[in-house]
Enzyme design. Structure first.
Site, PDB file in Angstrom:
ATOM      1  N   HIS A 257      38.461  34.161  53.872  1.00 48.19           N
ATOM      2  CA  HIS A 257      38.654  32.639  53.929  1.00 48.19           C
ATOM      3  C   HIS A 257      39.781  32.392  52.997  1.00 48.19           C
ATOM      4  O   HIS A 257      39.977  31.860  52.566  1.00 48.19           O
ATOM      5  CB  HIS A 257      36.891  32.131  53.083  1.00 48.19           C
ATOM      6  CG  HIS A 257      36.069  32.385  54.300  1.00 48.19           C
ATOM      7  ND1 HIS A 257      35.968  31.217  54.443  1.00 48.19           N
ATOM      8  CD2 HIS A 257      35.310  32.744  54.219  1.00 48.19           C
ATOM      9  CE1 HIS A 257      34.941  31.124  55.368  1.00 48.19           C
ATOM     10  NE2 HIS A 257      34.482  31.940  54.929  1.00 48.19           N
ATOM     11  N   ASP A 320      32.727  36.896  51.601  1.00 48.54           N
ATOM     12  CA  ASP A 320      31.961  36.530  53.231  1.00 48.54           C
ATOM     13  C   ASP A 320      32.917  36.715  53.811  1.00 48.54           C
ATOM     14  O   ASP A 320      34.234  35.801  53.928  1.00 48.54           O
ATOM     15  CB  ASP A 320      31.060  35.145  52.614  1.00 48.54           C
ATOM     16  CG  ASP A 320      32.178  33.903  52.953  1.00 48.54           C
ATOM     17  OD1 ASP A 320      32.978  33.876  51.315  1.00 48.54           O
ATOM     18  OD2 ASP A 320      31.575  32.686  53.057  1.00 48.54           O
ATOM     19  N   GLU A 321      32.166  36.792  55.431  1.00 51.94           N
ATOM     20  CA  GLU A 321      32.515  36.469  56.468  1.00 51.94           C
ATOM     21  C   GLU A 321      34.236  36.686  56.743  1.00 51.94           C
ATOM     22  O   GLU A 321      35.187  36.188  57.197  1.00 51.94           O
ATOM     23  CB  GLU A 321      32.530  34.564  56.740  1.00 51.94           C
ATOM     24  CG  GLU A 321      31.168  34.362  56.709  1.00 51.94           C
ATOM     25  CD  GLU A 321      30.679  32.737  57.749  1.00 51.94           C
ATOM     26  OE1 GLU A 321      30.620  31.845  57.835  1.00 51.94           O
ATOM     27  OE2 GLU A 321      32.289  31.667  56.625  1.00 51.94           O
ATOM     28  N   VAL A 322      34.029  38.215  56.414  1.00 54.77           N
ATOM     29  CA  VAL A 322      35.731  38.841  57.127  1.00 54.77           C
ATOM     30  C   VAL A 322      35.057  39.352  58.104  1.00 54.77           C
ATOM     31  O   VAL A 322      34.498  40.053  58.830  1.00 54.77           O
ATOM     32  CB  VAL A 322      35.806  40.121  55.906  1.00 54.77           C
ATOM     33  CG1 VAL A 322      36.857  40.345  56.647  1.00 54.77           C
ATOM     34  CG2 VAL A 322      35.978  39.741  54.595  1.00 54.77           C
ATOM     35  N   GLU A 372      27.527  39.491  51.107  1.00 56.28           N
ATOM     36  CA  GLU A 372      28.362  40.145  52.035  1.00 56.28           C
ATOM     37  C   GLU A 372      29.207  41.705  50.872  1.00 56.28           C
ATOM     38  O   GLU A 372      29.401  42.602  51.084  1.00 56.28           O
ATOM     39  CB  GLU A 372      29.798  40.113  52.263  1.00 56.28           C
ATOM     40  CG  GLU A 372      29.285  39.714  53.890  1.00 56.28           C
ATOM     41  CD  GLU A 372      29.387  37.941  54.239  1.00 56.28           C
ATOM     42  OE1 GLU A 372      28.423  37.861  52.765  1.00 56.28           O
ATOM     43  OE2 GLU A 372      28.973  37.284  54.594  1.00 56.28           O
TER      44      GLU A 372
END
Lengths: 694, 694
Positions: A257, A320-322, A372
């Site tokens: 992000h 988050d969300e890599v 995460e």
């Protein structure tokens, strides 16, 4: 005698059911939100008129003085009675405030927030151990004051109150769309009103880096389109929040992000660059390079600056969300993974977190991250914010980690307030934790992600639904009745307007833009349609988009202008249930249902002139047609039901495909009364259930 | 070919009647207010999308740059399309702005304010001799942009425009009730939108002295309850107004209306003192002592300070409503009158003005005063502001004095927009003046006196009715059709909300305070009643008050919350007229009238729960009952009319006392549909006028 507050729909108010009410007829209902831990109703009222005065005793500090000023200003707004501070003679004052001692210099998690409030016909006393309790008690007093037969007044009442969870927050994403400081401030006022105590400030994203960095000025200069908060503005906001008993937890999301960071500092990324500010929505590839020592040196210096800027003891690093694509594509990184025996990208992220945590810690902060970041080998004092759910939170608690729940509290998903309200941080697997494990679950945070918000509609996406979450986190576990919640939430929604929040007023203005110049009848038709639709739920809006949305897409459509929950459709559904429960013998419900359905059936014709004139109304023309069809189906069902006639054999089979068609989103909108009409069709088809009342 | 704008109700639009319309079907109506001097309609539209760009050529100054920024911001608000300034390539820009030369450093009366605006499907050009014209042209462009079938767009059009009068102002009394700076600013934005160019700032009164004086600090310290503008704030406002092409004329009212001055400086008064800030409304005794040389010394020093603070060439000294009681009661003053052969108090005031004028003049200003200052021996350059009327203005013009009209433009009297609209500065005796005398009538000013306003409702007292006065002062003499004015004024009212004006949004919030927590049905009943009442007119509110109002009286009642003109009642009256003109054969009008009357008849029952709970609703209970009765009478009349039946002999005689009773103000409110229902009763009683359409 301790009893429950006399609240609309009160008999369903779980926690207080067993205790009978006293003076229920003499006392007006209470519209307190969140519901206090304990309420005892007295007799009579304390009038609030222009002679109303406040005095304070015990510990004092400038913040408390200013809080009393704000309280009087707010009381003036609520009543339109000019009020100003009187000399503090506590024997004569109508409200005497006693604060016992100071709170922590930097507000801490778990400080005593309790207060005691006693209102009689002759005066009121508020006492609290710390300023935080005093602030909460003042908000409760403001919620008690209402118009009465004799004037503005607070009912006689004794309240002992304290929160169930110590961490009760709202996250605002001010990175995807920039949120101006005044918009944040009015929302912080809203948080104070519902006794939330954390503002989680999401400050960096692929789409923007929003804080001035004096150490690394290219962060905000290259990464924000000029839309960032200066450090002076940050100070201003922090002070504003502290005045209101609210901690501010900053979030700088790493390693993913993070596109906006790399516009100015491409050398930190895992891919070659150059980078531009991301304009689209979704999960993107750019990520910090965890194998590059420059990354840690940079983050160390950056955190040194930001840890000083933000005084709170907690510091959120995202995590988050890599998606790992840049890591996959970079041979040096893959080599590093192998060389360090890290298994995979997840292992690499763990490595990154284990390098990051000591840096956060070195600068005096406790690390917070999304699910995460959880890794058993990290120090146990870090806090996990769970977008995955209570079970994931319970698992972390079992491992000794503290956690806060956000799954179930995402305001941008368009859930109903009742659905959010039903989510408890101690539900699911968490309900079975040992009490010391339960204590690790600190509370929760609602999240306002910013793909489809701007200063015009953001308040409407947060309020009033956020109040339901605030109540879940403050009030006793047993306070769960949605009907009571709805009544109190609607009263609160009106009150919140005195704070300058625009969650109600924005709506007509946006509809007026959509309509253009119009007759009262045309505009009423648009208003009626708008009151019955909701944007498509969860993350499906893109799925129904005609063009890929970006951060430059105007948010001027009906889908942007309508609240995320239709109160009118909810009430219609409740009325249908009531009508059917009464076997169609409820003549008042019958008349109201028919009146509504008839108006809806005729609404499309009234809207047509606007459909011709405005491209934004044209977009909802199909939904408007659906409403007419739906209403006609509903009226036909009502006729069968009230006449006690069974419809022809194939009637239901004919209606179902029509309803199925109506069910489909159009213009990214859902027509909300559809399920209730389906119930009418089902009941009519079942036949005989509702014979004529004669 | 020059033709009239295609405006709703256009065929009645006086000035343009003779020229036929072109492309009337293809082009949307124009909602311009004030109507420009000349409009030629073209073909097609210029789309405004996110690529919209602006360039400027010719003369430039920072004010113009900022005006373009504000223009783009405003265009963004109107459309919710993110817009920002592009590089100024005039060959590619969608709107090219050319300003010829600078205006005066201090804005002057009579500067060229004209502009030329040409919009085609490919671009727009705005040109003006001075920045003032450019500012006006930008406002016109903003009014042209509306939602269309293809997107937001401005219709192709050629406009040549200039004002009819050079002095077009609004006076706000910020002395009786203090008006915070931000409230003034948003109203100045409103003035810019309707092309008014003077803000007349009424700064001192019996009830308050509102400007910081460094020379005589007891003026604001003792005379304002702490509610005053610092000199820095004054500077800020002056700059804000200058940016918008608006002159600011300060008024310090002497020798009467001056109690607040004497709280700090009792030695200036004609009576012994001591003095307190006046809390009541009316005309009061305290007045400066014109026989005391200290008065002139004080005013000289005071004006020296204020003349510097306020750069405008004009300076208003008030001069109105000296009741003379302090002069009568002071033997020294009476002696002075005799000794100087002054006849009476009027003579003494003339003496005062003749002493004052040279002081004003010495400090570089031209004196402005209300009618009372007029004295043939004063220099001819002073300006008379007339609260007495056009005849008085004409008389002054004949004597060589310049004048501005305010009689007929008092916004606090509660007149309809149409009534204000019909008042022309060049009407009455002024119509017969010679042209050089006519030229002395500079224009007019609407006046917002502040007995019953506060920051919550002030905008609703000024807007949108002030736009009708602004149009009277800008547009050609022949532009007089009230139907066209109403349609455009309502569209403008919506637009003005984008400036932050609260004339629409305040209403629901105030009603919500009055209602307290309520069901949608209860609240709708209150809204319906509120939409049909107006406060009593002229200065009769005190006459119907139960207690003497003061500056501390809360303005939280229905009478404070309703607009001064009921659009719903006006439309109902128009519909009744239409129905009767069609000899009751208009079935659509018939149905709508019956639907409205039926809803009104049933409204009181729905309001009753609120009457029980709220003292503020209880106050309108009688009016609510009247509405039910009125509606029942109206429905009975409708029945006779549509059946073509003559009512029984004594029916009318029975109805009239009922209607007479309903006519009487209750709760300081008038029930506005009453005259229209009377028309129905009269028509029904006449009998046979409306036979059954079958």
């Amino acid at each position: 005698m301790v009893s429950g507050p006399s609240i609309r729909g009160l008999c369903l108010l779980g926690a207080f059911m067993s205790a009978p009410l006293i003076n229920a007829q003499e006392q007006p209902p209470l519209y307190l939100m969140p519901v206090p831990a304990s309420v005892q109703i007295g007799t009579g009222r304390l009038l609030v008129d222009s002679k109303f005065s406040v005095a304070s005793t015990g510990y004092t500090e400038p913040r408390l003085d200013r809080a009393i000023e704000r309280f009087l200003l707010q009381l003036s707004r609520q009543t339109a009675i000019p009020l100003s501070r009187r000399s503090g003679n506590s024997s004569k004052a109508n409200l005497v405030i006693h604060t016992d001692h100071a709170g922590k210099e930097i507000q801490e998690l778990g400080e005593d927030e309790s207060y005691h409030l006693e209102v009689t016909t002759t005066g009121a006393k508020l006492s609290a151990p710390t300023p935080l309790g005093t602030l909460h008690g003042l908000e409760t007093f403001l919620q008690l004051v209402e118009v009465s037969p004799d004037g503005f007044a607070a009912p006689a009442v004794t309240i002992n109150d304290k929160p169930r969870f110590p961490w009760r927050g709202l996250m605002i994403d001010s990175a995807r769309h920039f949120v101006p400081l005044d918009v944040l401030k009015r929302n912080i006022d809203g948080l104070e009103a519902v006794k939330m105590n954390v503002f989680h400030w999401h400050l960096s994203e692929n789409q923007g880096f929003r804080v001035e960095s004096k150490k690394f000025p290219k962060l905000h200069e290259a990464g924000s389109d000029g839309l960032y908060y200066t450090q002076e503005e940050v100070h201003d906001l922090l002070e504003y929040a502290r005045e209101r008993g609210i901690r501010v937890v900053p979030e700088f999301d790493v390693p993913g992000h993070s596109t906006a960071w790399f516009v100015g500092y491409p050398e930190l990324a895992s891919g070659p660059g150059p980078y531009e500010i991301e304009r689209k929505w979704g999960v993107f590839d750019p990520a910090f390079d965890p194998t590059n020592e420059r990354t840690y040196k940079f983050l160390d210096q950056f955190l040194a600056e930001m840890a000083k800027l933000f005084p709170d003891h907690f510091f959120h690093v995202g995590g988050d969300e890599v998606n790992g694509k840049q890591w996959d594509a970079n041979p040096k990184i893959q080599e590093f993974i192998k060389a360090h025996g890290l298994k995979n990208n997840q292992g690499l992220q763990s490595y990154f977190n284990k390098r990051l945590e000591p840096i956060v810690s070195k600068h005096g902060k406790i690390m917070v991250g999304w699910d995460e970041v959880l890794d058993p080998t990290l120090p146990k004092d870090i806090v996990i914010q769970s977008w995955r759910g209570p079970d994931s939170l319970a698992a972390a608690a079992k491992q000794g980690f503290r956690g806060i729940l956000s799954n179930g509290y995402y305001l941008d998903l368009g859930w109903s307030a009742a659905r959010h309200y039903a989510v408890d941080p101690l539900s699911g697997a968490a309900a079975n934790l040992a009490s010391e494990e339960k204590a690790r679950i600190l509370g929760g945070e609602s999240c306002m992600w910013a793909e489809y918000i701007n200063p015009e509609n953001i308040d409407s996406r947060i309020w009033p639904r956020n109040a339901a979450i605030a109540e879940r986190l403050w009030s006793p576990l047993e306070v769960t009745d949605p009907a009571s919640m709805h009544a109190r939430m609607e009263a609160l929604a009106n009150r919140l307007e005195w704070l300058g929040l625009t969650h109600k007023s924005y709506h007509r203005q946006m509809l007026q833009r959509i309509a253009g110049p119009s007759t009262p009848e045309e505009f009423a038709a648009l208003t009626t349609l708008a009151s019955l639709v909701e944007p498509v739920k969860e993350y499906t809006r893109e799925q129904f988009a005609t063009a890929e949305p970006t951060s430059a897409t105007p948010l001027n459509r009906v889908v942007d202008a309508v609240p995320l929950e239709s109160a009118t459709a909810r009430r219609f559904g409740e009325l249908v249930d009531k009508f059917l429960r009464a076997s169609c013998h409820d003549l008042a419900a019958d008349a109201r249902l028919r009146a509504q359905l008839t108006a809806w059936r005729e609404n499309d014709a009234k809207l047509q002139p606007l459909v011709q004139r405005s491209f934004l109304v044209k977009e909802v023309s199909a939904t408007s047609g659906d409403l007419a069809t739906l209403a006609a189906v509903g009226l036909a069902a009502m006729d069968f039901l009230t006449k006690g006639q069974r419809p022809p054999e194939d009637w239901k089979a004919e209606q179902l495909p029509i309803l199925e068609q109506i069910h489909k989103p159009k213009g990214q909108l859902l027509l909300m009364p559809t399920p209730a009409v389906e119930k009418l069709v089902e009941a009519a088809s079942a036949g005989g259930a509702c014979p004529s009342p004669n």
